[in-house]
Scaffold this active site. Structure first.
Site, PDB file in Angstrom:
ATOM      1  CG  HIS A  40      -1.959   1.067   1.160  1.00 61.61           C
ATOM      2  ND1 HIS A  40      -1.684   2.366   1.514  1.00 61.61           N
ATOM      3  CD2 HIS A  40      -3.258   1.046   0.766  1.00 61.61           C
ATOM      4  CE1 HIS A  40      -2.777   3.092   1.343  1.00 61.61           C
ATOM      5  NE2 HIS A  40      -3.749   2.312   0.891  1.00 61.61           N
ATOM      6  CD  GLU A  62      -5.588   1.269  -2.972  1.00 61.24           C
ATOM      7  OE1 GLU A  62      -6.671   0.793  -2.653  1.00 61.24           O
ATOM      8  OE2 GLU A  62      -4.767   1.733  -2.149  1.00 61.24           O
TER       9      GLU A  62
END
Ligand code: PGA
Length: 250
Positions: A100, A170
């Protein structure tokens, strides 16, 4: 083109106590039942403290997978503060978030450590959910596709059996309370590039970053997007269920 499987999942990030996480899990369990609508695959990624309680609350036959937000590439050893893939699996995790952007930015995760973690997850039968995404400067320079393809190919470099791997596209500039939600047109090119580069080797591409019931349908309609990976908008069960309804009907 989107396959027949669609995904919807959330990471709680560093929010929720065990009691809050299990209350969420119980409400989701009761709302979803044994079979989610249209076979949408669901996952919830609580903080590490709540993986086991959430897995226990959902039950072993639950259609909702439980995940870990991070796990180390080594099976065990002197890695203070880390948990291993076997430990995450032991707690009930079946999916593990890797790379992430918050971990890349604040915890020195690199393409090299991401790849090590993908290999470790596969070794232990966990589904790696690999996050890729360009920063604002790269987006402004029109190089989003190049950067995410580089991240994804590095994550899979030299690895066999990567069909289980899920990618989450993302864009860093779209994530979190200071993020600007990405529009479908902005998502289309990087997703198409990911599909072209690694689409045949992976299980799917999810989109994440300021997803909400207001923009979910448009994002789900982007060719090549197999589902949504959601933060804030799914931290209440009502939000998750609203997104589930949208996901099931696209
Ligand atoms: P957000 O988080 O939906 O709150 O922007 C998304 C993510 O970080 O995966």
């Amino acid at each position: 083109m989107r396959g027949s499987v669609r995904w919807l999942g959330t990471s709680f990030k560093m929010t929720k106590t065990i009691a809050e996480s299990t209350a969420y899990a119980a409400r989701l369990r009761d709302a979803v039942g044994a079979e989610p609508p249209s076979g949408v695959r669901l996952f919830v990624i609580p903080p590490a403290t709540a993986i086991e309680p959430v897995a226990r609350t959902l039950g072993t036959d639950s259609p909702v997978l439980v995940g870990a937000q991070n796990a180390h590439w080594a099976d065990e050893g002197a890695w203070t503060g880390e948990i291993s893939m076997p430990q995450a699996a032991d707690a009930g995790a079946r999916i593990v978030e890797i790379g992430h952007s918050e971990r890349r930015a604040h915890f020195a995760e690199t393409d090299a450590t991401v790849r090590l973690k993908v290999a470790a997850a596969l070794r232990h039968g966990l589904v790696p959910l690999v996050c890729v995404g360009e920063d604002a400067a790269t987006f402004a320079a029109g190089r989003s596709a190049d950067q995410v393809v580089a991240q994804a190919t590095a994550a899979l470099d030299g690895l066999a059996g990567t069909e289980a791997v899920l990618l989450a596209y993302e864009p860093v500039w779209a994530i979190g309370e200071h993020g600007r939600p990405a529009g479908p047109a902005e998502v289309a090119e990087p997703v198409a590039a990911l599909r072209a580069a690694v689409g045949g080797r992976i299980g799917g591409v999810l989109y994440g970053g300021s997803v909400s019931p207001a923009n979910a349908a448009g994002l789900l309609d982007v060719p090549g997007v197999d589902g949504l990976f959601v933060g804030r908008a799914a931290w209440r069960v009502a939000g998750f269920l609203a997104l589930l309804e949208l996901t099931a009907t696209r």
